[in-house]
Design an enzyme around this catalytic site. Structure first.
Site, PDB file in Angstrom:
ATOM      1  N   CYS A 130       0.804  -1.232   0.000  1.00  9.54           N
ATOM      2  CA  CYS A 130       0.000   0.000   0.000  1.00  9.54           C
ATOM      3  C   CYS A 130       0.832   1.275   0.000  1.00  9.54           C
ATOM      4  O   CYS A 130       0.297   2.352  -0.244  1.00  9.54           O
ATOM      5  CB  CYS A 130      -0.944  -0.004   1.200  1.00  9.54           C
ATOM      6  SG  CYS A 130      -2.000  -1.470   1.259  1.00  9.54           S
ATOM      7  N   HIS A 262      -2.620   7.651   6.590  1.00  9.68           N
ATOM      8  CA  HIS A 262      -2.824   6.434   5.803  1.00  9.68           C
ATOM      9  C   HIS A 262      -4.132   5.756   6.191  1.00  9.68           C
ATOM     10  O   HIS A 262      -4.678   4.981   5.413  1.00  9.68           O
ATOM     11  CB  HIS A 262      -1.663   5.461   6.036  1.00  9.68           C
ATOM     12  CG  HIS A 262      -1.811   4.175   5.278  1.00  9.68           C
ATOM     13  ND1 HIS A 262      -1.628   4.089   3.917  1.00  9.68           N
ATOM     14  CD2 HIS A 262      -2.135   2.903   5.691  1.00  9.68           C
ATOM     15  CE1 HIS A 262      -1.832   2.847   3.517  1.00  9.68           C
ATOM     16  NE2 HIS A 262      -2.140   2.104   4.570  1.00  9.68           N
ATOM     17  N   HIS A 300      -9.788   2.484  -0.701  1.00  6.21           N
ATOM     18  CA  HIS A 300      -8.353   2.273  -0.566  1.00  6.21           C
ATOM     19  C   HIS A 300      -7.810   1.691  -1.856  1.00  6.21           C
ATOM     20  O   HIS A 300      -8.085   0.543  -2.215  1.00  6.21           O
ATOM     21  CB  HIS A 300      -8.083   1.328   0.603  1.00  6.21           C
ATOM     22  CG  HIS A 300      -6.640   1.143   0.922  1.00  6.21           C
ATOM     23  ND1 HIS A 300      -5.653   1.970   0.436  1.00  6.21           N
ATOM     24  CD2 HIS A 300      -5.993   0.210   1.687  1.00  6.21           C
ATOM     25  CE1 HIS A 300      -4.478   1.568   0.884  1.00  6.21           C
ATOM     26  NE2 HIS A 300      -4.658   0.493   1.648  1.00  6.21           N
TER      27      HIS A 300
END
Length: 777
Positions: A130, A262, A300
């Site tokens: 990620c 995040h 996401h």
């Protein structure tokens, strides 16, 4: 959009959340424009196709022509994890030419961009889960600082093409079953997967033409071993990264206006991240720190999520407003920093309090990244609205007519922005191959109101390269106020002021001559000569300032003075003084009372019809000439021609029979004056085709010079325009530089396969707009 439609796959498994983020038009790609073989295009990973497009768009958005990057040390750093199209082209539909390998190898996500744009810097893929695209930023930032590269394209890509990948994430326990991502919220229970493909262009500040934000610093580290397991986030290592980060820069946590976290809405991830932020940043601040996460808005996007956070930060700098978290009702009370309001979630559109934004990004394998962006301190002067009333011209090329009009429509949605117009002009300063539609728009200054196009035209471009011919016409193009509106063009006005100051010692007020509405102003032949010459100097200077150069130069009568200036044979001061001398001699010399007339037949047809007293002054074309002689003889012959249904009309000439034997007495005096001005004659270039010397005599030494003798000969002898014009390419683009497009009809008939464009028009009250329209054409 994050929704539950079935564009990617049918809802066949209850373990797979129905809602996830999807982008559109995966099947669209202009393979021809980007130079991709059609077989390769069909087997190209859609991520690669869209990355090529977004990389190109990022460069364009920076105000740069992508062509200018070819051969430069520009790096490409792409963050991506899983190519969900590999299964199809590697194992199910093996292509005969091996296109599956070159199409779906993840190295190609970066390498194909470098290949397409001709970039010779480092080019590679980064996969840290990620945090991949934030690692791309870190690598590019370091390479630029170290001098390894001059610029970089950074990007991130994530597409959800196969349901089993999402099933794996669901079984890992990180997905929200209802498909809503709720960072910081009490109901947070995982994230919704999302697609995103985006790129940013990084440059050194000194090279940048458009700046959304500056990268202050970037740093990464890794969790290493954790007893909880590899996917468990380590708040302690994140805290260590932040501590080291802020020790290495001049900024302090108190300088941050906002932190883009995040946070993805997972049960473990959000608390660990908030704990690290609280420990390092909040402890050193006097006020709460605003936080948010783009995952609430778009889901996401995993390896592309870092770039999405950077884009969100850029929007905040651009607008001064922070986009709010959605899907948020109440903070998770178990996160102490949120409960005690040391961290405050942005839940409404909120002004950015300070010009610094920190960005967090963490990979599920423990790869952590942190960066700080800073707003560009320079603000637009008057919001980019010009202080003058001069319209702005935009030329644009696109693959379709709609593509060109889209740019023009976008300009019309806002007040006229001179900086933005300059950016657009820079982008297409060089030709872009494959743009088959070309257009121009001229936009007026409406102050704070949206601009409107005064003129707009878009046409298909055939690719035909036409040689450019500058045509300088002569007497007859003058008219009252012929320079008035052109004076609003700065470069034109500057030229006129130079000519004006040159003539002041001669007792002439050139600016008044050009702008006066007195109908008698041009009854003075001296005014006509200097007026025409000054306008031609001004128009030449404007074209030159735009890097527009001719392939050929040709003049009609006194228009050859314009040729001399355009060819570099004389200076602007010399040209205006030469024109003055021509007028002065016309007034001082003793001569007969002459006349001139335009006739609708050519030299070859009329030469045997002429009375002995009349001469052909100008060979204009096969069906046009100008005669010269004693006024009574000219009037008699005009009447005779009319009786035979031949067009004939007297033209104003101040009773001077130019280009005939009747003005021979003017020669010696003009030669004397011109020798005082043109003291060191220069050689004429091959561009300048003479109309005062027969073709057979062009190579004679005296005729190769731009001399006093040459221009005296021009006055005394016939204008051989027809013969010289025939020497030009038959498909030329002829541009007439004069106060009025006097020769339009002649030029169009003489060159039917060419294109004729006058720069001005008699009586037009807005010749500045007319001139800009001509430029657009």
């Amino acid at each position: 959009m994050v929704d539950d439609d079935e564009r990617r796959w049918r809802h066949f498994n209850p373990e797979i959340p129905k809602r996830f983020g999807k982008i559109s038009n995966l099947e669209k790609f202009d393979a021809t424009f980007f130079g991709v073989h059609f077989k390769q295009a069909h087997t190209l990973d859609p991520q690669t196709r869209i990355l090529i497009e977004t990389a190109y768009e990022a460069v364009i958005d920076a105000g740069i022509n992508p062509k200018s990057l070819r051969g430069t040390k520009t790096g490409v750093y792409i963050g991506s994890c899983i190519s969900e199209s590999e299964k199809t082209w590697f194992y199910e539909k093996v292509s005969s030419g091996g296109f599956g390998i070159t199409g779906c190898s993840r190295a190609m996500l970066a390498n194909r961009i470098s290949y397409t744009l001709g970039l010779e810097g480092p080019s590679f893929l980064l996969d840290t889960a990620c945090s991949s695209s934030m690692y791309a930023l870190d690598n590019a930032f370091s390479a630029i600082r170290n001098g390894e590269i001059d610029a970089a394209i950074i990007g991130g890509a994530n597409l959800l093409l196969h349901p089993f990948v999402t099933l794996q994430f669901a079984r890992l326990g990180v997905l929200s079953q209802d498909g809503y991502c709720r960072p910081f919220d009490k109901d947070a229970c995982g994230y919704s997967r999302s697609e995103a493909i985006n790129c940013l262009f990084l440059q050194r500040k000194r090279d940048a033409k458009r700046i959304y934000a500056s990268v202050v610093y970037s740093k990464t580290n890794c969790d290493g071993y954790k007893p909880e397991g590899i996917t468990y986030p380590s708040g302690n290592i994140q805290r260590k990264l932040l501590l080291e980060f802020y020790k290495e820069i001049d900024l302090t946590p108190n300088d941050m206006g906002y932190l883009e976290a995040h946070c993805t809405g997972t049960v473990v991830g959000d608390p660990e991240e908030c704990k690290a932020i609280d420990s390092v940043l909040c402890s050193q601040r006097q006020e709460p720190l605003l936080v948010g996460s783009v995952k609430s808005n778009i889901g996401h996007s995993e390896p592309a999520s870092g770039i999405c956070s950077l884009v969100k930060a850029c929007f905040a700098f651009e607008t001064g407003l922070i986009a709010p978290n959605i899907n948020f009702t109440e903070v998770k009370r178990t996160i102490k920093a949120l409960a005690e309001e040391r961290l405050v979630v942005v839940k409404d559109v909120t002004p950015l309090p300070k010009p610094c934004i920190a960005v967090n990004s963490f990979g599920f394998g423990g790869a952590n990244a942190h960066a700080i962006l800073k707003a560009h301190p320079k603000s637009k002067v008057n919001y980019g609205i010009p202080e003058d009333n001069l319209p702005r011209i935009v030329t644009w090329a696109g693959r379709t007519e709609d593509a060109v009009n889209e740019i023009f429509n976008g300009i019309e949605k806002k007040p006229l922005d001179a900086e933005f117009i300059g950016l657009l002009q820079n982008i297409q300063e060089e030709e872009v191959t494959g743009m088959v539609f070309r257009g121009y728009g001229i936009f007026g200054n409406n102050g704070n109101q949206p601009t409107k196009s005064l003129v707009r035209n878009v046409q298909h471009y055939t690719g035909l390269k036409r040689p450019i011919v500058w045509v300088f016409s002569g007497m007859g193009s003058q008219w009252n106020e012929m320079g008035a509106s052109l004076m609003m063009i700065p470069r034109f006005r500057q030229s006129i002021e130079i000519s004006h100051n040159t003539l002041v010692p001669k007792g002439l007020d050139l600016i008044n001559i050009l702008t006066s509405n007195d109908p008698a102003i041009y009854e003075n032949i001296l005014h006509s000569f200097v007026g025409i010459a000054s306008v031609q100097i001004g128009l030449t200077d404007v074209l030159r300032s735009l890097n527009l150069e001719p392939d050929f130069i040709i003049g009609h009568s006194v228009g050859e003075l314009g040729c001399a200036y355009a060819d570099g044979g004389v200076t602007a001061e010399q040209m205006i003084l030469a024109a003055y001398c021509r007028g002065r001699v016309s007034m001082e010399s003793k001569k007969i009372r002459g006349g001139m007339a335009a006739v609708g037949i050519g030299y070859r047809a009329i030469k045997n019809l002429l009375p002995e007293a009349i001469e052909v002054a100008c060979h204009n074309s096969a069906d046009s000439c100008t005669i010269s002689g004693p006024i009574d003889e000219v009037r008699r012959f005009v009447a005779e021609l009319k009786s035979k249904d031949i067009f004939a009309k007297e033209v104003p000439c101040s009773n001077i029979a130019y280009h005939s034997r009747y003005i021979a007495s003017m020669g010696p005096q003009l030669l004397k004056y011109l020798k005082e001005i043109i003291t060191q004659p220069k050689t004429r270039t091959a561009k300048w085709l003479s109309t005062s010397v027969p073709r057979s005599e062009w190579e004679q030494t005296e005729n190769k010079l731009c001399s006093a003798e040459y221009h005296t000969n021009n006055l005394l002898h016939s204008v051989l325009f027809e013969e010289t014009f025939a020497e030009l390419p038959k498909n030329a683009l002829t541009i007439e530089l004069a106060p009025h497009g006097l020769l339009g009809a002649i030029l169009k008939r003489s060159m039917p396969n060419g294109v004729y464009i006058p720069l001005t028009h008699r009586g037009n009250k807005n010749n500045a707009l007319f001139f800009m329209t001509a430029l657009g054409k």
